[in-house]
Design an enzyme around this catalytic site. Structure first.
Site, PDB file in Angstrom:
ATOM      1  N   SER A 115       0.815  -1.216   0.000  1.00  0.00           N
ATOM      2  CA  SER A 115       0.000   0.000   0.000  1.00  0.00           C
ATOM      3  C   SER A 115       0.849   1.266   0.000  1.00  0.00           C
ATOM      4  O   SER A 115       0.496   2.253  -0.646  1.00  0.00           O
ATOM      5  CB  SER A 115      -0.979   0.006   1.169  1.00  0.00           C
ATOM      6  OG  SER A 115      -0.285  -0.054   2.395  1.00  0.00           O
ATOM      7  N   SER A 116       1.984   1.237   0.671  1.00  0.00           N
ATOM      8  CA  SER A 116       2.833   2.430   0.713  1.00  0.00           C
ATOM      9  C   SER A 116       3.341   2.799  -0.681  1.00  0.00           C
ATOM     10  O   SER A 116       3.471   3.982  -1.009  1.00  0.00           O
ATOM     11  CB  SER A 116       4.013   2.214   1.663  1.00  0.00           C
ATOM     12  OG  SER A 116       4.774   1.093   1.258  1.00  0.00           O
ATOM     13  N   ARG A 119       0.192   3.858  -3.099  1.00  0.00           N
ATOM     14  CA  ARG A 119      -0.269   5.237  -2.886  1.00  0.00           C
ATOM     15  C   ARG A 119       0.599   6.252  -3.602  1.00  0.00           C
ATOM     16  O   ARG A 119       0.218   7.404  -3.754  1.00  0.00           O
ATOM     17  CB  ARG A 119      -0.350   5.515  -1.391  1.00  0.00           C
ATOM     18  CG  ARG A 119      -1.486   4.726  -0.757  1.00  0.00           C
ATOM     19  CD  ARG A 119      -1.576   4.922   0.736  1.00  0.00           C
ATOM     20  NE  ARG A 119      -2.715   4.148   1.227  1.00  0.00           N
ATOM     21  CZ  ARG A 119      -2.675   3.319   2.243  1.00  0.00           C
ATOM     22  NH1 ARG A 119      -1.546   3.159   2.917  1.00  0.00           N
ATOM     23  NH2 ARG A 119      -3.748   2.656   2.614  1.00  0.00           N
ATOM     24  N   LEU A 141       7.037  -9.815 -11.852  1.00  0.00           N
ATOM     25  CA  LEU A 141       6.162  -8.682 -11.573  1.00  0.00           C
ATOM     26  C   LEU A 141       5.965  -7.850 -12.827  1.00  0.00           C
ATOM     27  O   LEU A 141       6.901  -7.667 -13.608  1.00  0.00           O
ATOM     28  CB  LEU A 141       6.781  -7.810 -10.465  1.00  0.00           C
ATOM     29  CG  LEU A 141       7.123  -8.547  -9.170  1.00  0.00           C
ATOM     30  CD1 LEU A 141       7.933  -7.641  -8.250  1.00  0.00           C
ATOM     31  CD2 LEU A 141       5.867  -9.045  -8.495  1.00  0.00           C
ATOM     32  N   GLU A 142       4.756  -7.347 -13.003  1.00  0.00           N
ATOM     33  CA  GLU A 142       4.440  -6.435 -14.101  1.00  0.00           C
ATOM     34  C   GLU A 142       4.279  -5.064 -13.467  1.00  0.00           C
ATOM     35  O   GLU A 142       3.235  -4.742 -12.916  1.00  0.00           O
ATOM     36  CB  GLU A 142       3.142  -6.845 -14.794  1.00  0.00           C
ATOM     37  CG  GLU A 142       3.143  -8.282 -15.311  1.00  0.00           C
ATOM     38  CD  GLU A 142       2.249  -9.199 -14.496  1.00  0.00           C
ATOM     39  OE1 GLU A 142       1.431  -8.728 -13.695  1.00  0.00           O
ATOM     40  OE2 GLU A 142       2.377 -10.417 -14.664  1.00  0.00           O
ATOM     41  N   GLN A 161       3.892  -8.176  -1.769  1.00  0.00           N
ATOM     42  CA  GLN A 161       3.584  -9.102  -0.682  1.00  0.00           C
ATOM     43  C   GLN A 161       2.870 -10.317  -1.255  1.00  0.00           C
ATOM     44  O   GLN A 161       2.161 -10.205  -2.247  1.00  0.00           O
ATOM     45  CB  GLN A 161       2.748  -8.423   0.396  1.00  0.00           C
ATOM     46  CG  GLN A 161       1.459  -7.830  -0.084  1.00  0.00           C
ATOM     47  CD  GLN A 161       0.760  -7.021   0.990  1.00  0.00           C
ATOM     48  OE1 GLN A 161       0.835  -7.353   2.168  1.00  0.00           O
ATOM     49  NE2 GLN A 161       0.074  -5.971   0.586  1.00  0.00           N
TER      50      GLN A 161
END
Length: 185
Positions: A115-116, A119, A141-142, A161
């Site tokens: 979330s950090s 945002r 990861l994309e 995560q």
């Protein structure tokens, strides 16, 4: 059912899943474990003006891995340096950790953003969060920067995560897809 931090640790101890290297204690949240960024990125090359390129996934000879290798170039993030992912840039990256979701364990996972970072506009998957039972390897990861400023990516930073879930029964067909045992390249 989602595993708690306690159940994740017990599953690792029981050899139902592996994360290598092992996460440090601060990487665990109540229902997830943080993974870190490896040093390799694949950056999409700019399209040459005047060319018309169309990707057709329905073509019988379509090969996602081969296409990605042709459309991207490797970049290494050197220790102490970073890579500035500019606004609207899309890149492929990998986790430093390798995950092994043992076929017999009845465990699957989802990769999600932090979330950090979200945002700030950083997304870590486009629409592919599922890590199937039987998967082994680093998580690809994309990554896209939806924010207004560049975001510096550094090797070893907490980037995503994993949320582990138990499956109802064992699959007849464990994950055998084209990304099984993938390596960062």
């Amino acid at each position: 059912m989602i595993l708690t931090d306690r159940e994740i640790k017990l599953s690792i101890a029981a050899d139902q899943l592996q994360i290598d290297p092992s996460p440090d204690p601060e990487s665990y949240a109540s229902t997830s474990v943080d993974l870190t960024l490896a040093s390799l990125l694949r950056i999409y090359k700019p399209v040459v003006k005047g060319t018309k390129t169309v990707i057709d996934p329905s073509d019988p000879e379509f090969n996602a891995k081969e296409l990605i290798e042709n459309l991207t170039e490797q970049r290494h993030i050197h220790e102490g340096e970073g890579y500035d992912l500019i606004k609207d840039q899309f890149a492929l990256a990998w986790t430093r950790e390798k995950v092994n979701l043992k076929e017999h364990s009845r465990i699957a996972a989802r990769v999600e953003g932090k979330s950090s970072l979200a945002r700030l506009g950083l997304a870590v998957h486009v629409t592919a969060p599922t890590i199937h039972a039987g998967f082994r390897g680093p998580i690809q990861l994309e990554i896209k920067n939806h924010g207004s400023l560049p975001i510096r990516l550094r090797t070893g930073m907490k980037i995503c995560q994993l949320i582990f879930e138990t499956t109802l029964g064992m699959p007849d067909r464990a994950y055998k897809g084209q990304f099984l045992g993938q390596t960062a390249k």
